[in-house]
Design an enzyme around this catalytic site. Structure first.
Site, PDB file in Angstrom:
ATOM      1  N   TYR A  86     -26.017  13.052  24.114  1.00 12.75           N
ATOM      2  CA  TYR A  86     -26.668  11.817  23.645  1.00 12.75           C
ATOM      3  C   TYR A  86     -27.860  11.500  24.546  1.00 12.75           C
ATOM      4  CZ  TYR A  86     -26.963   6.717  22.702  1.00 12.75           C
ATOM      5  OH  TYR A  86     -27.375   5.449  22.393  1.00 12.75           O
TER       6      TYR A  86
ATOM      7  N   LYS B 152     -31.975  11.516  23.728  1.00 15.48           N
ATOM      8  CA  LYS B 152     -32.760  10.302  23.976  1.00 15.48           C
ATOM      9  C   LYS B 152     -33.886  10.599  24.973  1.00 15.48           C
ATOM     10  CE  LYS B 152     -30.583   7.013  21.576  1.00 15.48           C
ATOM     11  NZ  LYS B 152     -31.252   6.148  20.583  1.00 15.48           N
TER      12      LYS B 152
END
Lengths: 322, 322
Positions: B143, B147
């Site tokens: 994740y 990002k």
């Protein structure tokens, strides 16, 4: 051990291939696949296979990464100045192709040692006086952005066990033999190489511009060394700032004068280029070498010795029509 | 001003939409497009358009970014735990879709204020005791990787004038109303929300685990504030660590006890989860808020007040059958 080099027709790729084929090479190469958009020069060695391939095509990664590939040196790139001019091409080659190669490894060769050449151009903007491996990568150029994105991806693929990645951030390589490329730091070789050939060289940045340099010999040694490291030695982050030396343009030219005399050194002329100066000025020039040295990477002693090695190893080859 | 919110059916997207529709909103909204994979709840306001759309499809970005779009709040994401379980989906939503939206802006709306929600999950591994905006992003989860890659891309698109990007790294948001999501930090809301509803809550991390928190109210205020900043204020790097407060799980529960009594606080039970603890333990919990505060972002005073606000604003809505 089967080894693949992308960008193998380029200056570093070519040097790396030669080093890997030597009998005393740190890696025991049984098959060496040399790939580039143009067919890399063949070598009189039965282990060598050459291949002309556009690595941005969908089938390229599948052709290069096989279950029996042990090490991939992924050197192919659109260099800094070129990537700044052509954003889409830069992203395609410098990021998308890296991603495809990682995907191929994930599905076919999770033990692959994926050695990726990144750059100190991932640093830019407001920086501390000395860069460490803990300094944030905030590139001010598209080349650095694509390389920094690739670094992140390689780390995650490695953490998840999709591949065994190693990323080395290259200092500016000087002195490159051959002709100028489209890297904005290309002058850092030209201002030494051209005068030694009796030609005028243009320096687009001010004499006080400091550069972070490594000789081609050290970079090639360090690329191979990166492939031999244990993954446990790299711990949680697989990116290493390769060691280098910090030299101003003025010092480079005075080293040239010291080695070859003032007549040669006077062939360098300053012609300021705003775009190149701004980009080069955004690259940091002072690094903490300690982690890299602890990991066994090599650093040059000083720039005068770098020039002497160039004259010995490269200039004589040119004179003898190599 | 035409504003688009992706992930608008989610908790933060929904709050953001409500805040933007208020008469005293910092942004003067004339049209508000709410997008999510499921149709976001409609609102009795003629400015609102709702849209069910999979942002990973090729046509999605074209539908969302138009020449007349002024601000895009790109909140849609596959959250941390889910992205760790499903690597491909995570990359597709958290990175590829961001890239498509940026490409659409580049070709159709270069003045677009592109507000992107990143995460303190971009930090991990060997970290300094206090994180600043100059600390390297070395995520230890997919994740955070997606990002961090998006952050780099947004910076380059902004530098080149393809879009006017702003990236805010969100602390863990607590207390979220509604039900648990698949973020590994989901418990940071559950251990307060569930006991206040008279239900048992499981805490998967040790009481000493420190978290970096922000209330939903502060995060929504800060998202809108990010859209109002001048690009010159962001200088060379468009990523801001949003301000937050550093609180241990033990302190969270003692605040709950303080506000609602020991009977409620005793509804929290520790059941250690190795995977969640490892991931949460890799997130940093102490940041230097100074840059964010200088830029006018808001921070909560303490966690007890955060609980009080939750009871006032969210719990009564539930009790009254909102």
């Amino acid at each position: 051990m089967k080894v693949v080099i992308t960008g193998a027709a380029g200056f570093l790729g070519s040097r790396l291939a030669d080093a890997l084929l030597k009998p005393n090479s740190e890696l025991c190469v049984t098959e060496l696949v040399l790939v580039d958009t143009i067919l890399p020069p063949s070598r009189k060695d039965p282990r060598v296979i050459t291949l002309a391939l556009d690595i941005t095509t969908p089938e390229a990664a599948r052709k290069l990464v096989d279950t029996d590939t042990d090490v991939l040196f992924h050197l192919a790139a659109v260099v800094s100045g070129h990537a700044e001019e052509d954003f889409d091409l830069g992203m395609k080659v410098n990021f998308n192709a890296t991603r495809s190669l990682l995907e191929a490894a994930r599905h076919r060769a999770t033990k692959l040692r994926f050695v990726f050449t990144s750059t100190v151009g991932v640093f830019g903007g407001d920086l501390p006086p000395i860069i460490t491996d803990q300094t944030a990568a905030t590139p001010q150029n598209s080349y650095g952005i694509a390389k920094a994105m690739s670094e992140l991806l390689i780390n995650d693929y490695s953490r998840r066990g999709f591949v065994d990645g190693r990323v080395v951030r290259l200092p500016t390589v000087s002195i490159r033999a051959g002709t100028a490329n489209r890297a904005v730091t290309s002058f850092a070789s030209g201002i030494i190489r051209e005068p030694l050939n009796g030609e005028v060289a243009i320096c687009p940045v001010p004499p006080d511009q400091e550069l972070w340099l490594s000789s081609p010999g050290s970079v090639v040694y360090n690329l191979i060394h990166a492939a031999t490291l244990l993954s446990s030695e790299l711990e949680k982050w697989r990116v290493i700032n390769l060691p280098g030396i910090s030299v101003t343009v003025r010092k480079m030219i005075s080293s040239l004068c010291e080695v070859s005399g003032s007549k040669v050194a006077k062939l360098v002329r300053y012609e300021h280029d705003e775009t190149i100066s701004a980009m080069v000025g955004s690259f940091p020039s002072r690094f903490d070498n300690s982690r890299a040295l602890r990991l066994g990477f090599r650093v040059d002693s000083n720039f005068t010795d770098v020039i002497r090695s160039y004259i010995l190893e490269d200039l004589k080859q040119v004179s003898f029509g190599f």
